[in-house]
Design a protein around this motif. Structure first.
Motif, short mmCIF file in Angstrom:
data_model
loop_
_atom_site.label_atom_id
_atom_site.label_comp_id
_atom_site.label_asym_id
_atom_site.label_seq_id
_atom_site.Cartn_x
_atom_site.Cartn_y
_atom_site.Cartn_z
N MET A 1 -13.42 34.33 93.06
CA MET A 1 -12.58 33.16 93.13
C MET A 1 -13.04 32.24 94.27
SD MET A 1 -10.17 32.71 91.02
CE MET A 1 -9.54 33.57 89.64
N GLN A 2 -12.64 31.07 94.15
CA GLN A 2 -13.02 30.01 95.08
C GLN A 2 -12.14 30.04 96.34
OE1 GLN A 2 -14.41 26.34 93.38
NE2 GLN A 2 -12.66 25.30 94.26
N ASP A 3 -12.66 29.54 97.45
CA ASP A 3 -11.87 29.34 98.67
C ASP A 3 -11.10 28.03 98.50
OD1 ASP A 3 -10.80 28.86 101.17
OD2 ASP A 3 -12.73 28.62 102.17
N TRP A 4 -9.93 28.12 97.88
CA TRP A 4 -9.18 26.92 97.53
C TRP A 4 -8.70 26.14 98.74
CZ3 TRP A 4 -9.63 25.08 92.88
CH2 TRP A 4 -9.96 25.96 91.84
N ASN A 5 -8.37 26.83 99.82
CA ASN A 5 -7.91 26.12 101.02
C ASN A 5 -9.05 25.32 101.63
OD1 ASN A 5 -5.19 27.10 100.89
ND2 ASN A 5 -5.95 29.05 101.65
N GLY A 6 -10.21 25.93 101.70
CA GLY A 6 -11.39 25.22 102.21
C GLY A 6 -11.78 24.08 101.30
N TYR A 7 -11.74 24.34 100.01
CA TYR A 7 -12.07 23.30 99.02
C TYR A 7 -11.14 22.10 99.18
CZ TYR A 7 -12.35 20.99 94.46
OH TYR A 7 -12.46 20.07 93.46
N ARG A 8 -9.82 22.38 99.27
CA ARG A 8 -8.85 21.31 99.39
C ARG A 8 -9.06 20.52 100.68
NH1 ARG A 8 -4.98 24.15 98.27
NH2 ARG A 8 -4.46 24.79 100.38
N ASP A 9 -9.38 21.21 101.78
CA ASP A 9 -9.64 20.53 103.05
C ASP A 9 -10.83 19.59 102.94
OD1 ASP A 9 -7.49 21.87 104.19
OD2 ASP A 9 -8.75 23.36 105.22
N VAL A 10 -11.92 20.08 102.35
CA VAL A 10 -13.12 19.25 102.18
C VAL A 10 -12.82 18.09 101.24
CG1 VAL A 10 -15.48 19.21 101.26
CG2 VAL A 10 -14.73 21.11 102.71
N LEU A 11 -12.11 18.37 100.15
CA LEU A 11 -11.75 17.32 99.20
C LEU A 11 -10.94 16.22 99.88
CD1 LEU A 11 -11.52 16.18 96.29
CD2 LEU A 11 -9.46 17.60 96.06
N MET A 12 -9.93 16.60 100.63
CA MET A 12 -9.09 15.60 101.28
C MET A 12 -9.89 14.81 102.32
SD MET A 12 -6.57 15.94 99.41
CE MET A 12 -5.51 14.70 100.11
N SER A 13 -10.84 15.44 102.97
CA SER A 13 -11.71 14.74 103.90
C SER A 13 -12.55 13.69 103.17
CB SER A 13 -12.61 15.74 104.63
OG SER A 13 -13.52 15.07 105.45
N ARG A 14 -13.10 14.10 102.03
CA ARG A 14 -13.91 13.18 101.22
C ARG A 14 -13.06 12.03 100.67
NH1 ARG A 14 -19.17 13.40 102.34
NH2 ARG A 14 -19.92 15.53 102.21
N VAL A 15 -11.84 12.34 100.26
CA VAL A 15 -10.94 11.29 99.79
C VAL A 15 -10.66 10.32 100.94
CG1 VAL A 15 -8.56 10.84 99.01
CG2 VAL A 15 -9.93 12.64 97.93
N GLY A 16 -10.48 10.85 102.13
CA GLY A 16 -10.27 9.99 103.30
C GLY A 16 -11.46 9.08 103.56
#
Length: 113
Positions: A1-16
């Motif tokens: 499974m994926q590291d969803w918390n890390g993924y979400r953090d990186v995603l939100m940074s990219r969205v920012g």
């Protein structure tokens, strides 16, 4: 499974980062969100279940990560989410059945060989 918390953090940074590059498009997106939520006709929990259903059927990992976290933060239980996902699976298979009819529509519309 994926590291969803890390993924979400990186995603939100990219969205920012994107928001800084294109602030007007992000403002527009936020206006749409405010427009659909401000009436208060649907409970926020219901809206998150809808968001999860759409996220699953469109296969959007980012949406799944963000809305699953929000659903839990709103107090939805695993059982409530599971029931919504079961209904999502049912509806998606129904959509596949409906679109199967289109396959045969196309076949029937083909010129005779």
């Amino acid at each position: 499974m994926q590291d969803w918390n890390g993924y979400r953090d990186v995603l939100m940074s990219r969205v920012g980062e994107f928001a800084k590059l294109s602030p007007d498009s992000m403002k527009g997106l936020m206006m749409v969100e405010q427009g659909v939520t401000k009436s208060g006709l649907l409970d926020p929990k219901v809206m998150e279940l809808i968001a999860l259903a759409v996220a699953v059927t469109t296969r959007c990992d980012g949406c799944i990560s963000v809305h699953a976290q929000k659903a839990i933060s709103l107090g939805l239980t695993r059982e409530e989410i599971a029931q919504a996902m079961a209904f999502t699976i049912f509806m998606n298979s129904g959509a596949a059945l409906t679109y199967t009819a289109r396959v045969f529509d196309v076949i029937d519309a083909l010129p005779e060989n």
